[in-house]
Design an enzyme around this catalytic site. Structure first.
Site, PDB file in Angstrom:
ATOM      1  N   LYS A  44       0.840  -1.195   0.000  1.00  0.00           N
ATOM      2  CA  LYS A  44       0.000   0.000   0.000  1.00  0.00           C
ATOM      3  C   LYS A  44       0.878   1.249   0.000  1.00  0.00           C
ATOM      4  CE  LYS A  44      -0.386   0.276   5.033  1.00  0.00           C
ATOM      5  NZ  LYS A  44      -1.297   0.421   6.188  1.00  0.00           N
ATOM      6  N   TYR A 280      15.095  30.459   6.820  1.00  0.00           N
ATOM      7  CA  TYR A 280      13.991  31.283   7.308  1.00  0.00           C
ATOM      8  C   TYR A 280      14.013  31.432   8.831  1.00  0.00           C
ATOM      9  CZ  TYR A 280      11.858  30.773   2.685  1.00  0.00           C
ATOM     10  OH  TYR A 280      11.600  30.806   1.329  1.00  0.00           O
TER      11      TYR A 280
END
Length: 388
Positions: A44, A280
């Site tokens: 999956k 940042y």
């Protein structure tokens, strides 16, 4: 890796190298853990980020006789595109009303049913297709997620499945459930769920159901709870060489090897003075004259922003730490006095053979689990398959 693949990997911005030999070895090791049970390779979520089709093929080569997916769309794609044997069993379990039931019946998928609405849609699809549906009834033994609760709901579902079998509209191929805490050794819910699973399967069989397989064992149960193996085990993360939980052991403890290595080429190397802010918010400031390396991977590629200032990276043979915030496309490492060339390899995680971090190291740095680290690596990062 072939010569062509090696040349291609050398010029990539970043790559997730997938070692299919390691995956095959992991499947064999897991089969040895449960010698009396068949093995379902869970692929999956694009094989936990590793690539569903190549990993499914490799798992089958190593002896997996079932494949498991969450969504029917994942299972249908495997059936249509993977070139696997027509009789290979593929199961999918995450359904919503109006799903592709008829397509699943026609593709000979094993579909999971947790309640009456799903059984009714499976039966309707079987009528429309003119073929019996392969149905597995899921019992909620205590996880509280998917699955039919014990008591009247289970009794109603079993009775309805028996009637549909008598009409030739379906075949109940399995009875199954899923553990909540198998990765926590000794957790009381494990014994409670196992007891309830035995009770619910016994009830169904006493009423006349004859499933091909009963299964409840996920990766941690496959590795540590032999009494839960029954007819089929469903390893997921363990197949990719990642331990389900540090508490139960490392991959090496179970004879497993991590399959994915995530690496990038340094996009820039530059000297900066002390006191220079990085990324940042300037959450990192250089303590003195130093060299910065720019790694062209960011949270858009699946590198967790929560590992800002903590994520480990191997550059030039040494562990470095993410300097400041991880941005969308890139992050910075402080290289100290070292000055590798642009294009030098930065390894975020791998098996650890070369001293590089592992997915578990990144999980610890980000405050998450290793499942998430490998599964979240995005489609901008090419998968490069080796030892095919």
């Amino acid at each position: 890796m072939s010569e062509t693949a090696a040349r291609r990997a050398a010029v990539l911005r970043a790559r997730a190298e997938i070692d299919l030999a390691a995956l095959r070895d992991n499947v064999r090791a897991l089969r040895e853990r449960a010698p009396g049970a068949a093995l379902m390779a869970v692929v999956k979520a694009d094989a936990y980020g590793h690539g569903a089709i190549p990993c499914a093929r490799a798992a089958v080569e190593a002896g997996a006789t079932w494949l498991g997916t969450a969504t029917p769309q994942e299972a249908l794609a495997l059936r249509a595109e993977a070139g696997l044997p027509d009789d290979l069993r593929i199961m999918c379990w995450l359904w919503t009303p109006g799903g592709p039931w008829r397509e699943a019946v026609e593709a000979r998928l094993d579909v999971s049913v947790s309640g009456m609405w799903a059984l009714e849609e499976a039966v309707a699809a079987a009528r429309a297709a003119g073929l019996p549906a392969r149905v597995q009834l899921k019992a909620d033994t205590g996880l509280g997620r998917g699955g039919c609760p014990p008591g009247p709901d289970w009794e109603e579902l079993v009775a309805a499945a028996l009637r549909a079998e008598d009409e030739g509209l379906l075949r109940v191929t399995g009875l199954w459930s899923h553990f909540a805490c198998a990765d926590e050794p000794g957790h009381p819910s494990i014994a409670a769920q196992l007891s309830r699973f035995l009770e619910m399967t016994a009830y169904a069989e006493e009423r006349g159901l004859r499933p091909e397989v009963r299964h409840i064992a996920n990766s941690p149960a496959t590795l540590t709870l032999p009494e839960t193996h029954f007819d089929l085990v469903r390893p997921g993360i363990a197949m990719y060489g990642v331990s389900p939980s540090p508490e139960i052991g490392t991959p090496a403890d179970f004879g497993l090897r991590p399959v994915m290595t995530l690496a990038a080429s340094l996009a820039l190397v530059k000297q900066v003075p002390g006191g220079h802010g990085v990324s940042y918010g300037h959450h990192y400031t250089t303590p003195g004259d130093t060299t910065l390396g720019l790694v062209p991977l960011g949270y858009a590629d699946g590198v967790p922003r929560h590992a800002s200032s903590t994520g480990p990276v191997l550059v030039d043979g040494k562990w470095r730490t993410v300097a400041g915030r991880i941005a969308m496309d890139q992050f910075v490492v402080d290289l100290g006095g070292d000055r590798p060339e642009p294009g030098a390899e930065a390894v975020l995680f791998g098996p650890g053979d070369r001293g590089e971090p592992t997915a578990e190291d990144w999980a610890q740095a980000a405050g998450t689990i290793a499942y998430e680290i490998v599964t979240r690596i995005g489609t901008r990062v090419p998968r490069v398959y080796v030892n095919e």
